[in-house]
Design an enzyme around this catalytic site. Structure first.
Site, mmCIF file in Angstrom:
data_model
loop_
_atom_site.group_PDB
_atom_site.id
_atom_site.type_symbol
_atom_site.label_atom_id
_atom_site.label_comp_id
_atom_site.label_asym_id
_atom_site.label_seq_id
_atom_site.Cartn_x
_atom_site.Cartn_y
_atom_site.Cartn_z
ATOM 1 C CG MET A 4 -1.898 -1.203 1.164
ATOM 2 S SD MET A 4 -3.449 -0.915 1.991
ATOM 3 C CE MET A 4 -2.881 -0.692 3.653
ATOM 4 C CD GLN A 59 -6.075 -3.707 2.739
ATOM 5 O OE1 GLN A 59 -6.013 -4.208 1.628
ATOM 6 N NE2 GLN A 59 -5.084 -3.826 3.609
ATOM 7 C CD GLN A 108 7.300 -13.973 11.269
ATOM 8 O OE1 GLN A 108 8.376 -14.375 10.797
ATOM 9 N NE2 GLN A 108 7.125 -13.757 12.561
ATOM 10 N NE ARG A 158 -1.726 0.765 9.865
ATOM 11 C CZ ARG A 158 -2.959 1.178 9.574
ATOM 12 N NH1 ARG A 158 -3.444 2.221 10.182
ATOM 13 N NH2 ARG A 158 -3.698 0.533 8.710
ATOM 14 C CB SER A 201 4.681 -0.352 10.600
ATOM 15 O OG SER A 201 3.390 0.124 10.286
ATOM 16 N N GLY A 211 11.390 -2.709 5.143
ATOM 17 C CA GLY A 211 10.668 -3.992 5.200
ATOM 18 C C GLY A 211 10.125 -4.362 3.835
ATOM 19 C CG HIS A 212 7.033 -2.021 1.996
ATOM 20 N ND1 HIS A 212 6.941 -0.852 2.721
ATOM 21 C CD2 HIS A 212 5.829 -2.619 2.113
ATOM 22 C CE1 HIS A 212 5.733 -0.749 3.243
ATOM 23 N NE2 HIS A 212 5.037 -1.804 2.898
ATOM 24 C CG LEU A 217 7.189 1.450 -1.033
ATOM 25 C CD1 LEU A 217 7.928 1.127 -2.337
ATOM 26 C CD2 LEU A 217 6.297 0.286 -0.633
ATOM 27 C CG HIS A 218 8.774 0.301 5.758
ATOM 28 N ND1 HIS A 218 9.052 -1.036 5.804
ATOM 29 C CD2 HIS A 218 7.445 0.418 6.013
ATOM 30 C CE1 HIS A 218 7.965 -1.714 6.098
ATOM 31 N NE2 HIS A 218 6.957 -0.859 6.216
HETATM 32 P P1 AMP Z 1 1.589 -2.956 3.435
HETATM 33 O O1 AMP Z 1 2.110 -1.909 2.523
HETATM 34 O O2 AMP Z 1 1.602 -2.557 4.876
HETATM 35 O O3 AMP Z 1 0.271 -3.528 2.979
HETATM 36 O O4 AMP Z 1 2.617 -4.156 3.356
HETATM 37 C C1 AMP Z 1 2.948 -4.748 2.130
HETATM 38 C C2 AMP Z 1 3.743 -6.003 2.406
HETATM 39 O O5 AMP Z 1 4.932 -5.669 3.124
HETATM 40 C C3 AMP Z 1 2.960 -7.018 3.275
HETATM 41 O O6 AMP Z 1 3.228 -8.327 2.805
HETATM 42 C C4 AMP Z 1 3.573 -6.794 4.633
HETATM 43 O O7 AMP Z 1 3.484 -7.917 5.486
HETATM 44 C C5 AMP Z 1 5.016 -6.482 4.273
HETATM 45 N N1 AMP Z 1 5.673 -5.780 5.366
HETATM 46 C C6 AMP Z 1 5.228 -4.690 6.043
HETATM 47 N N2 AMP Z 1 6.076 -4.360 7.036
HETATM 48 C C7 AMP Z 1 7.083 -5.266 6.985
HETATM 49 C C8 AMP Z 1 8.268 -5.471 7.759
HETATM 50 N N3 AMP Z 1 8.584 -4.697 8.789
HETATM 51 N N4 AMP Z 1 9.078 -6.498 7.414
HETATM 52 C C9 AMP Z 1 8.772 -7.311 6.374
HETATM 53 N N5 AMP Z 1 7.663 -7.181 5.608
HETATM 54 C C10 AMP Z 1 6.829 -6.164 5.919
#
Ligand code: AMP
Length: 284
Positions: free
Chosen positions: A30, A61, A150, A189, A187, A36-37, A33-34
């Site tokens: 969504m 959602q 995860q 957020r 995150s 994690g993405h 991006l950071h």
């Molecule tokens: P989102 O943009 O929050 O919908 O996340 C997109 C994807 O990135 C989803 O599969 C999340 O689980 C993954 N994601 C979000 N935060 C992290 C993180 N800290 N580490 C690894 N994957 C993440």
């Protein structure tokens, strides 16, 4: 990096690439991006020839219009990060391209007991929106492999079920949680946290770690109590902190060697989730 905004255009392009023999990896996000993405993009790059990242803030959602409206949107910065990570394709459609004029959701209520607990209970209809958008995106992109974090553990179980039922040819990859140096799960957020809240937020991971260090038949309940106490001492509003079977998400009533601890809290105005997989090893 190729940038698509229309589903018909990206669909046509990917069909051609698949016909040429490319393996397509897909990372739905969504945006905002950071690292994690980006770790998901990197894993997809390792396993696939062409990596598609989608950025789409999915309206169906969200439970509250205010949460949807205030969800961080940073597309310029996101594009920069994707370029730096050598992502091949960005798909950034508008709501109308995906949904037309109809924001109707499909139901996920028959996915199993696990869909109704934790996030399912806290955010009614949330997973209906998730399966609705993923069915649409998987049908547009037709990926060979998909990559999910995860971090959204329950969502991974939902996606796994969707794939087994409707997209059995797609390979699901579960990617580890990327954390800040102090343990806070990355995150989108997190940018909403004030400095004071950010300094406290690492206690979420500390509380999960307390459960992990006490993970044996004698001390497991004590670990859960300690975790709750730590969060209650801070300014967290606990929505749930739950130790569950990793497949069914049934809360444990007796010790099991393999489990998952999941937590959702609100800190100020920000809702944060995190989790940890628990393994008991006899030698510990
Ligand atoms: P989102 O943009 O929050 O919908 O996340 C997109 C994807 O990135 C989803 O599969 C999340 O689980 C993954 N994601 C979000 N935060 C992290 C993180 N800290 N580490 C690894 N994957 C993440």
């Amino acid at each position: 990096m190729i940038f698509f905004q229309k589903s018909a255009d990206i669909h046509r392009y990917i069909l051609q690439k698949r016909a040429e023999g490319s393996q397509i990896g897909f990372v739905p996000t969504m945006g905002a991006l950071h690292a994690g993405h980006i770790s998901l993009i990197n894993q997809a790059k390792e396993k696939c020839d062409l990596v598609v990242c989608s950025i789409f803030v999915n309206p169906t959602q969200f439970n509250h219009a205010s949460d949807l409206a205030s969800y961080p949107r940073t597309i310029e910065k996101d594009m920069q990060l994707l370029l730096e990570s050598n992502c091949d394709i960005l798909f950034h459609p508008g709501v109308e391209d995906i949904y037309g004029n109809d924001l109707e959701k499909e139901s996920s209520s028959d996915y199993g007991e696990f869909i109704h607990v934790l996030e399912g209970e806290s955010r009614p209809g949330h997973f209906d929106g998730v399966v609705t958008i993923l069915r649409k995106l998987f049908s547009i992109i037709e990926p060979n492999q998909v990559f999910f974090g995860q971090k959204d553990y329950q969502q991974c179980l939902v996606v796994d079920t969707l794939i087994r039922r409707s997209f059995p040819q797609v390979v699901f990859n579960l990617c580890l949680i990327a954390r800040e140096q102090d343990g806070l799960a990355m995150s989108s957020r997190n940018v909403r946290l004030s400095l004071k809240e950010r300094n406290m937020a690492n206690q979420i991971f500390q509380s999960l770690s307390l459960i992990q260090t006490n993970w044996d038949a004698q001390n497991w309940l004590h670990g859960i109590e300690q975790a709750k106490e730590l969060l209650l001492k801070g300014n967290f509003i606990i929505e749930y902190i739950s130790v569950c079977n990793p497949v069914t998400l049934k809360e444990l009533v007796r010790f099991e060697p393999k489990a998952v601890a999941l937590v959702a809290v609100t800190l100020g105005k920000t809702r944060l989730i995190d989790n940890i997989l628990l393994y008991w090893r006899e030698e510990l």
